[in-house]
Scaffold this active site. Structure first.
Site, short mmCIF file in Angstrom:
data_model
loop_
_atom_site.label_atom_id
_atom_site.label_comp_id
_atom_site.label_asym_id
_atom_site.label_seq_id
_atom_site.Cartn_x
_atom_site.Cartn_y
_atom_site.Cartn_z
N TRP A 124 47.88 31.20 33.85
CA TRP A 124 47.70 32.66 33.65
C TRP A 124 48.91 33.62 33.51
O TRP A 124 50.09 34.35 33.67
CB TRP A 124 46.66 33.28 33.70
CG TRP A 124 45.34 33.55 32.86
CD1 TRP A 124 44.54 32.71 32.63
CD2 TRP A 124 45.89 34.52 31.69
NE1 TRP A 124 43.71 33.21 31.44
CE2 TRP A 124 44.00 34.53 30.76
CE3 TRP A 124 46.21 35.91 31.32
CZ2 TRP A 124 43.75 35.36 30.16
CZ3 TRP A 124 45.84 35.97 30.17
CH2 TRP A 124 44.58 35.69 29.17
N GLU A 138 43.89 29.20 35.07
CA GLU A 138 43.98 30.68 35.46
C GLU A 138 46.18 29.84 36.19
O GLU A 138 46.46 31.61 36.07
CB GLU A 138 43.50 30.45 36.88
CG GLU A 138 42.26 30.18 36.15
CD GLU A 138 42.25 31.79 35.48
OE1 GLU A 138 42.18 32.91 35.74
OE2 GLU A 138 40.82 31.68 34.39
N TRP A 174 44.38 60.74 28.90
CA TRP A 174 43.38 60.95 30.05
C TRP A 174 42.54 62.16 30.76
O TRP A 174 42.96 62.57 31.70
CB TRP A 174 44.17 59.58 31.22
CG TRP A 174 44.21 58.82 30.98
CD1 TRP A 174 45.91 57.96 30.40
CD2 TRP A 174 44.04 56.98 30.69
NE1 TRP A 174 46.32 56.77 30.40
CE2 TRP A 174 45.35 56.23 30.24
CE3 TRP A 174 42.42 56.79 30.89
CZ2 TRP A 174 44.70 54.61 30.05
CZ3 TRP A 174 42.56 55.62 30.22
CH2 TRP A 174 43.15 54.11 29.99
N ASN A 197 38.74 38.16 41.42
CA ASN A 197 39.21 38.21 40.63
C ASN A 197 38.11 38.68 40.07
O ASN A 197 38.37 40.18 39.28
CB ASN A 197 39.51 37.89 39.30
CG ASN A 197 39.87 37.54 38.27
OD1 ASN A 197 41.03 38.01 38.49
ND2 ASN A 197 39.49 36.80 37.51
N TRP A 207 45.29 53.77 33.92
CA TRP A 207 45.63 52.07 34.42
C TRP A 207 46.95 52.05 35.88
O TRP A 207 46.58 51.18 36.51
CB TRP A 207 45.68 51.12 33.56
CG TRP A 207 47.02 51.30 32.84
CD1 TRP A 207 47.49 51.48 31.58
CD2 TRP A 207 48.21 50.17 33.09
NE1 TRP A 207 48.53 51.37 31.29
CE2 TRP A 207 48.96 50.78 31.94
CE3 TRP A 207 48.94 50.21 34.44
CZ2 TRP A 207 51.00 50.06 31.82
CZ3 TRP A 207 49.92 49.01 34.03
CH2 TRP A 207 50.90 49.61 33.85
C1 LIG Z 1 42.87 44.59 37.07
C2 LIG Z 1 43.64 42.89 38.09
C3 LIG Z 1 44.61 43.22 39.12
C4 LIG Z 1 45.28 41.41 39.61
N1 LIG Z 1 46.80 42.10 40.12
C5 LIG Z 1 46.85 40.80 41.02
C6 LIG Z 1 47.81 40.57 41.87
O1 LIG Z 1 48.72 41.91 42.52
N2 LIG Z 1 48.40 39.53 42.03
C7 LIG Z 1 47.73 38.58 41.80
O2 LIG Z 1 47.89 37.01 42.26
N3 LIG Z 1 46.89 38.15 41.08
C8 LIG Z 1 46.22 39.25 40.69
N4 LIG Z 1 45.47 39.62 39.63
C9 LIG Z 1 45.19 37.74 39.15
C10 LIG Z 1 43.71 37.30 40.06
O3 LIG Z 1 42.44 38.09 39.95
C11 LIG Z 1 44.08 36.80 40.95
O4 LIG Z 1 45.20 35.79 41.13
C12 LIG Z 1 43.04 35.85 41.94
O5 LIG Z 1 41.95 36.48 42.08
C13 LIG Z 1 43.85 35.49 43.53
O6 LIG Z 1 42.86 34.85 43.80
P1 LIG Z 1 42.96 32.89 43.97
O7 LIG Z 1 44.00 33.00 44.13
O8 LIG Z 1 41.49 32.86 44.68
O9 LIG Z 1 42.54 32.32 42.67
P2 LIG Z 1 42.16 31.22 41.76
O10 LIG Z 1 41.21 31.64 41.01
O11 LIG Z 1 41.89 30.07 42.41
O12 LIG Z 1 43.09 30.73 41.00
C14 LIG Z 1 44.43 30.04 41.40
C15 LIG Z 1 45.75 30.51 40.98
O13 LIG Z 1 45.74 31.49 39.17
C16 LIG Z 1 46.55 32.02 39.74
N5 LIG Z 1 46.00 33.83 39.20
C17 LIG Z 1 44.07 33.41 38.61
N6 LIG Z 1 43.96 33.88 38.25
C18 LIG Z 1 45.01 35.45 37.41
C19 LIG Z 1 45.00 36.39 36.53
N7 LIG Z 1 44.17 36.28 35.57
N8 LIG Z 1 46.27 36.11 36.24
C20 LIG Z 1 47.49 35.81 36.79
N9 LIG Z 1 46.87 35.28 37.89
C21 LIG Z 1 46.10 34.12 37.77
C22 LIG Z 1 46.52 32.97 40.82
O14 LIG Z 1 48.15 32.61 41.43
C23 LIG Z 1 45.24 31.91 41.41
O15 LIG Z 1 46.12 31.63 42.98
C24 LIG Z 1 45.04 40.45 39.29
C25 LIG Z 1 43.50 40.78 38.27
C26 LIG Z 1 43.42 42.23 37.74
C27 LIG Z 1 41.90 41.69 37.25
#
Ligand SMILES: Cc1cc2nc3c(=O)[nH]c(=O)nc-3n(C[C@H](O)[C@H](O)[C@H](O)COP(=O)(O)OP(=O)(O)OC[C@H]3O[C@@H](n4cnc5c(N)ncnc54)[C@H](O)[C@@H]3O)c2cc1C
Length: 477
Positions: free
Chosen positions: A279, A276, A307, A342, A360
Site C-alpha cells: 500500500w 501494507e 461540505w 491505522n 478531507w
Molecule cells: C487517514 C489516514 C492517514 C494516514 N497518514 C499516513 C501518513 O501520513 N504517513 C504514513 O506513513 N502512513 C499513513 N497512513 C497509513 C497507516 O495508517 C500508517 O502507515 C500506519 O498506521 C503506521 O503504523 P505502523 O508503522 O505500525 O504500520 P504497520 O501496520 O506495521 O505497517 C507497516 C508499514 O506499511 C506501511 N503502511 C501500512 N498501512 C499503510 C497504508 N494504509 N497506506 C500506506 N502505507 C501503509 C507503513 O509504511 C507502515 O509503517 C494513513 C492512513 C490513513 C487511513
C-alpha cells in the site's frame, strides 16, 4: 582524485542506501551532504513531530558517518545554490541522490539538475525509497495502476532487489577546511517547537524496531493489527520508513526470512504485513503519477462536494471533544504523542468527512501537522480512501458507525480509558456509548455527542448523491 557528493534527503542511513553506495563506489572521495532548505522548512504542511524525528535521525546519521571516518557536511540554503557551490569547493564530478516522488521535491530536483549541469557537474537520481516505482509497473494499457488489488498482484510477480551493502570506512575523508554547520539541536531552533517526547530515532532504533517486530508480533499481525490497545499489534516503523532510517529492501529481505521461519499459523501475518508495505508503494506511485492528489480529489467530480460542517465541529474534532469516545481517544492520543493507529485513522477520517461533513483536506492538513510519520503520499491516499474520493477508495456510501467501530476494535474500552480519563471508571458496556446512561455519566464532564450519527449519515449520502447520483441497486451497504 574523483570526488562524488551524496545528497541525503529522506534516506538518513548508511546501510542499504542505493545512491550513497554508488557514490562511495564511484569516487575516491565521498562528500556526504545535507542541505537545510528554507523552502522545505517553510512548507505549509510541515509538522514539528515529524521534523523532530528527522533531526534526531540526522544527528544519528552524522554520528554513524563519523564512526566510519566520514564527515557529514551540513549547509543552510537552497539546494540549487548550495550543491553547485559545495561541488565546486571540493571539485566534485557529480552529485548523487535517491529519488523522491512528492511534487515539491520533483520541482527542487529539476532546479538542482539545471544548476549543476550549467556548472558542468553531473546529477543522478536512484530508485531507493520504494521497491518499484511508477514507471516500472504499468497496466496492460501502459498506464499507472489506480486500483490496489491488480497493482499488488503485479507487484508480487517481480523479484525484490537485495539490500545494498553498508558504507565502508572513509579512505579520503572530507578535509576539515570544508565548512559545515552543526545539525540543528531540535525543531524549536528552526521555529517548530514539538510539544511532546519523540521515540528513539536513527538507524539503530529502526533496525531494533524491525527486529523486535519480526521476532514474534508479525506472526500475529493479521489478527492483532486492528486493535489499537495491542501494544505490539503493528510495527511502528512508519516514521523510520518516512525518514529512510531503514531501507525498504532490508525490510523486505528480513520479512522473507521471517516468513520462511514462520511457526504454524504465522505465515499469514507475514503476507498481510507485506500487503501494507505494498500500500505504501501504491500511494507513492499514485502521487508520482497524479501529483494533483497532493491537494485535490483523485476523481475531479468530487471537487464539487458542498461540505457543510462548521468550524466549531472541526475544533471539537481536533481537541478530542466530539462526544464519541473512540474518536476523542484517538485525537487526544495523536495530540499528545504524534502517533495514531491505522484503524483509528480510518475511523476519525470517516467521522470528520462523513459525520461532520468537513472536507478531507482540512483533516489531512491537521494530520500532516501532528503525525510523527507524516507523509504526503500515504496521508493524502488514506484521507481520500476514507472520504471516498480517491483511488480504489471506500465507496462514499460506506460510512463507519463510530460507536460500533469502538465496540468492535476496543471491546473492553482499554484504549478509550487510557486517553479519556473522564470515562475511566465507566463499565465496558457503557464506555462507547456514555450518553445511554445520562445519570451515570452526567458528572464526568465528558461532552454529549455533537452530532447525531443517523442524521449526519443521511446528510452525507445526500451531499455525495448531489454530485454522483444515487448508487445502483444492490450497491449500498
Ligand atoms: C487517514 C489516514 C492517514 C494516514 N497518514 C499516513 C501518513 O501520513 N504517513 C504514513 O506513513 N502512513 C499513513 N497512513 C497509513 C497507516 O495508517 C500508517 O502507515 C500506519 O498506521 C503506521 O503504523 P505502523 O508503522 O505500525 O504500520 P504497520 O501496520 O506495521 O505497517 C507497516 C508499514 O506499511 C506501511 N503502511 C501500512 N498501512 C499503510 C497504508 N494504509 N497506506 C500506506 N502505507 C501503509 C507503513 O509504511 C507502515 O509503517 C494513513 C492512513 C490513513 C487511513
Amino acid at each position: 582524485m574523483q570526488t562524488i557528493l551524496h545528497w541525503f534527503r529522506r534516506d538518513l542511513r548508511i546501510t542499504d542506501n542505493t545512491a550513497l553506495h554508488e557514490a562511495a563506489t564511484r569516487g575516491q572521495r565521498l562528500v556526504p551532504v545535507y542541505v537545510l532548505d528554507p523552502a522545505q522548512l517553510a512548507r505549509e504542511d510541515l509538522g514539528a513531530a515529524s521534523l523532530t524525528f528527522g533531526l534526531k535521525s540526522l544527528e544519528s546519521l552524522r554520528a554513524n558517518l563519523e564512526a566510519l571516518g566520514h564527515r557529514l557536511i551540513v549547509r543552510h540554503g537552497s539546494p540549487h545554490e548550495e550543491l553547485p557551490k559545495l561541488a565546486r569547493e571540493v571539485d566534485a564530478a557529480a552529485v548523487l541522490a535517491n529519488r523522491e516522488y512528492e511534487p515539491g521535491w520533483v520541482a527542487t530536483d529539476r532546479k538542482v539538475a539545471s544548476a549543476l549541469y550549467a556548472a558542468g557537474i553531473g546529477f543522478e537520481l536512484f530508485k531507493d525509497r520504494v521497491v518499484r516505482d511508477g514507471s516500472e509497473l504499468l497496466t496492460g494499457q501502459g498506464k499507472p495502476y489506480t486500483v490496489f488489488t491488480p497493482y499488488s498482484k503485479a507487484w508480487r510477480t517481480h523479484p525484490i532487489a537485495a539490500p545494498v551493502s553498508k558504507l565502508k570506512r572513509a579512505v579520503n575523508p572530507v578535509p576539515q577546511t570544508v565548512h559545515s554547520e552543526p545539525v540543528p539541536r531540535d525543531s524549536a531552533s528552526l521555529g517548530h517547537p514539538c510539544p511532546h517526547a519523540i521515540p528513539p530515532a536513527g538507524e539503530h532504533a529502526a533496525l531494533e524496531a524491525l527486529k523486535a517486530f519480526l521476532k514474534g508480533p508479525v506472526y500475529q499481525y493479521d489478527r492483532a493489527r486492528d486493535f489499537p490497545a495491542e501494544a505490539t499489534g503493528t510495527s511502528r516503523l512508519s516514521p523510520h520508513l518516512n525518514w529512510g532510517t531503514v531501507g525498504i529492501r532490508t525490510v523486505m529481505s528480513r520479512l522473507q526470512t521471517a516468513r520462511a521461519e514462520a511457526p504454524p499459523g504465522g505465515e499469514r501475518g507475514c503476507i498481510v504485513w507485506e500487503t501494507e508495505l505494498i500500500w505504501r508503494e501504491f500511494y507513492s506511485q499514485i502521487l508520482a503519477s497524479f501529483p494533483h492528489v497532493a491537494t485535490s480529489c483523485f476523481r475531479p467530480e468530487y471537487a464539487a462536494l458542498k461540505w457543510e460542517g462548521t468550524d466549531a465541529w472541526f475544533e471539537a474534532w481536533c481537541a478530542g471533544r466530539t462526544g464519541f469516545p473512540i474518536v476523542d481517544s484517538a485525537m487526544r492520543c495523536l495530540n499528545a504523542t504524534g502517533i495514531m493507529h491505522n484503524r483509528l485513522r480510518m475511523i476519525v477520517a470517516m467521522f470528520l468527512t462523513k459525520d461532520l461533513l468537513i472536507s478531507w483536506q482540512r483533516g489531512e492538513r491537521y494530520f500532516m501537522h501532528r503525525l510523527l510519520d507524516a507523509d504526503l503520499a500515504a496521508n493524502s491516499g488514506g484521507w481520500q480512501w476514507s472520504a471516498g474520493c480517491g483511488t480504489d477508495a471506500a465507496p462514499y456510501f460506506r460510512i463507519f458507525n463510530p460507536t460500533t467501530q469502538g465496540l468492535k476494535f476496543d471491546p473492553d474500552g482499554q484504549f478509550v480509558r487510557e486517553w479519556v480519563p473522564e470515562l475511566r471508571s465507566l463499565p465496558a458496556d457503557l464506555i462507547h456509548e456514555p450518553w445511554s446512561n445520562p445519570v451515570l455519566t452526567a458528572s464526568t464532564g465528558y461532552p454529549r455527542p455533537i452530532v447525531d450519527h443517523g442524521v449526519q449519515r443521511n446528510r452525507c449520502l445526500a451531499m455525495f448523491q448531489a454530485v454522483k447520483g444515487k448508487p445502483a441497486a444492490g450497491e449500498t451497504e
